[in-house]
Write an enzyme that holds these catalytic residues in place. Structure first.
Site, PDB file in Angstrom:
ATOM      1  NE  ARG A 162      -1.807   0.872   3.907  1.00 24.25           N
ATOM      2  CZ  ARG A 162      -1.490   1.818   4.795  1.00 24.25           C
ATOM      3  NH1 ARG A 162      -1.855   3.065   4.594  1.00 24.25           N
ATOM      4  NH2 ARG A 162      -0.804   1.527   5.881  1.00 24.25           N
ATOM      5  CG  ASP A 182       7.182  -6.439  -2.835  1.00 20.77           C
ATOM      6  OD1 ASP A 182       7.237  -7.665  -2.604  1.00 20.77           O
ATOM      7  OD2 ASP A 182       6.411  -5.672  -2.236  1.00 20.77           O
ATOM      8  NE  ARG A 241       6.754  -0.670  13.427  1.00 17.73           N
ATOM      9  CZ  ARG A 241       5.764   0.098  12.998  1.00 17.73           C
ATOM     10  NH1 ARG A 241       6.039   1.105  12.175  1.00 17.73           N
ATOM     11  NH2 ARG A 241       4.518  -0.115  13.367  1.00 17.73           N
ATOM     12  CG  ASP A 265       8.155   8.964  11.228  1.00 16.17           C
ATOM     13  OD1 ASP A 265       8.315   9.974  11.945  1.00 16.17           O
ATOM     14  OD2 ASP A 265       7.061   8.360  11.145  1.00 16.17           O
ATOM     15  CD  GLU A 270       9.740   3.894  17.045  1.00 10.98           C
ATOM     16  OE1 GLU A 270       8.748   4.603  17.222  1.00 10.98           O
ATOM     17  OE2 GLU A 270      10.423   3.911  16.002  1.00 10.98           O
ATOM     18  CG  HIS A 295       6.603   5.951  14.802  1.00  3.59           C
ATOM     19  ND1 HIS A 295       6.983   4.727  15.276  1.00  3.59           N
ATOM     20  CD2 HIS A 295       5.774   5.701  13.760  1.00  3.59           C
ATOM     21  CE1 HIS A 295       6.406   3.772  14.565  1.00  3.59           C
ATOM     22  NE2 HIS A 295       5.669   4.343  13.627  1.00  3.59           N
ATOM     23  N   GLY A 297       4.651   9.551  10.975  1.00  4.55           N
ATOM     24  CA  GLY A 297       4.210   9.256   9.613  1.00  4.55           C
ATOM     25  C   GLY A 297       2.708   9.130   9.463  1.00  4.55           C
TER      26      GLY A 297
END
Length: 321
Positions: A162, A182, A241, A265, A270, A295, A297
């Site tokens: 996505r 991918d 991540r 981000d 974390e 973080h 986003g």
């Protein structure tokens, strides 16, 4: 009969309807601890359901913190990622984990993280932060901030789900050459190219943007072997991540290549705190090479309203079964 406790450990007061949805679940009570720590969490071991999100929480929901939660039936996270939850432990204990991972009808309407990745990329290639700092210091000289134009760059996108698809389309719209890696998706686009070689993507890309979940396959996939193939001026953008990047090897790469940059981000681990992360120390003396946001986003008001409301409704549905 005592009501079943729903413990909310993520901020929801600023969102439309989320608290109302949770309050509407019959025979429950909602306890709101948006800044909950491990000590407070363990004081609520009579909880029946936990409502969470990984972006702000520093609590890892696993055996250490949940061993005394004998009544816990559900963990509901308003996120697609679940790295803050020990799903193996939950399965063993019969705790149902509810997430947005497969809720395609909702998450396909939320491009916020891909938009943030695009913003991080543009900010870095145009030196926005350092240029702004220079102006605030009373200077007015462009020479140190000459950037690149997106139309002239090759953008390597790892992951064409996505968010990777959103991001690729943004780059294509700006005229960049886009290459996708991918192995589980097929790219059907007249201009966006696909490669079956991560090494090819590494060697050709001016920018590499990460859009994958953390798995055994993707953990530290940006490592020494990957980086040694990359251009000396590479920009890596990470809104997925932190664990996807070997951060120590990345720092070594940045030290050797002063024109290389990292815009992220996310940081590894974390959920356990970020102050000991090596990138936090590195940015203090290398702010022109690294850009870190906390973080944010997916943290637009539109995205949060959709994601959190849908998650609350999923939890409500689970209670009715």
């Amino acid at each position: 009969m005592h009501n079943k406790k729903i413990l909310v450990i993520t901020p929801i007061a600023h969102l439309d309807n989320v608290k109302d949805i949770l309050l509407s679940i019959p025979e429950t009570e909602v306890k709101y601890l948006p800044n909950c720590d491990e000590v407070e969490l363990k004081k609520n071991s009579d909880t029946y359901a936990i409502f969470t999100n990984p972006n702000k929480s520093t609590i890892f929901l696993g055996e250490k913190n949940l061993s005394s939660f004998d009544k816990l039936e559900f963990i509901c996270t308003a996120s697609t990622g679940t790295v803050h939850i020990d799903k193996g432990y939950c399965k063993k204990k019969g705790i149902t984990v509810i997430s947005l991972t497969e809720e395609r009808n909702v998450i396909n309407k939320i491009p916020s993280t891909a938009e943030h990745a695009f913003a991080l990329m543009l900010s870095s290639i145009r030196n926005i932060n350092s240029a702004n700092k220079s102006v605030r210091e009373g200077k007015w000289d462009y020479e140190s901030f000459i950037g690149r134009q997106l139309k002239s760059l090759t953008i390597g996108v790892i992951g064409f789900g996505r968010l990777g698809t959103f991001f690729s389309n943004y780059c294509d719209a700006f005229g960049a050459k886009v290459i996708v890696y991918d192995p589980y998706k097929s790219v059907n686009h007249p201009r966006i190219l696909q490669t079956d070689s991560l090494e090819t993507l590494a060697s050709l890309s001016d920018v590499v943007s990460l859009h994958v979940h953390v798995t055994d396959e993707t953990n530290k996939m940006i490592n020494k072997n990957f980086l040694k193939l990359c251009k000396e001026s590479l920009l890596i953008v990470n809104t997925s991540r932190g664990e996807i990047v070997d951060e120590l090897e990345l720092i070594n790469f940045l030290k050797k290549n002063k024109n290389a940059k990292y815009s992220t981000d996310v940081l590894s681990s974390e959920i356990h705190g970020t102050q000991s992360n090596p990138l936090i120390e590195f940015i203090k003396t290398n702010e022109e090479q690294i850009l870190i946001t906390p973080h944010i986003g997916g943290m637009t008001i539109e995205a949060q309203n959709m994601a959190f409301s849908h998650s609350a409704n999923l939890l409500k549905k689970a209670f009715s079964k």
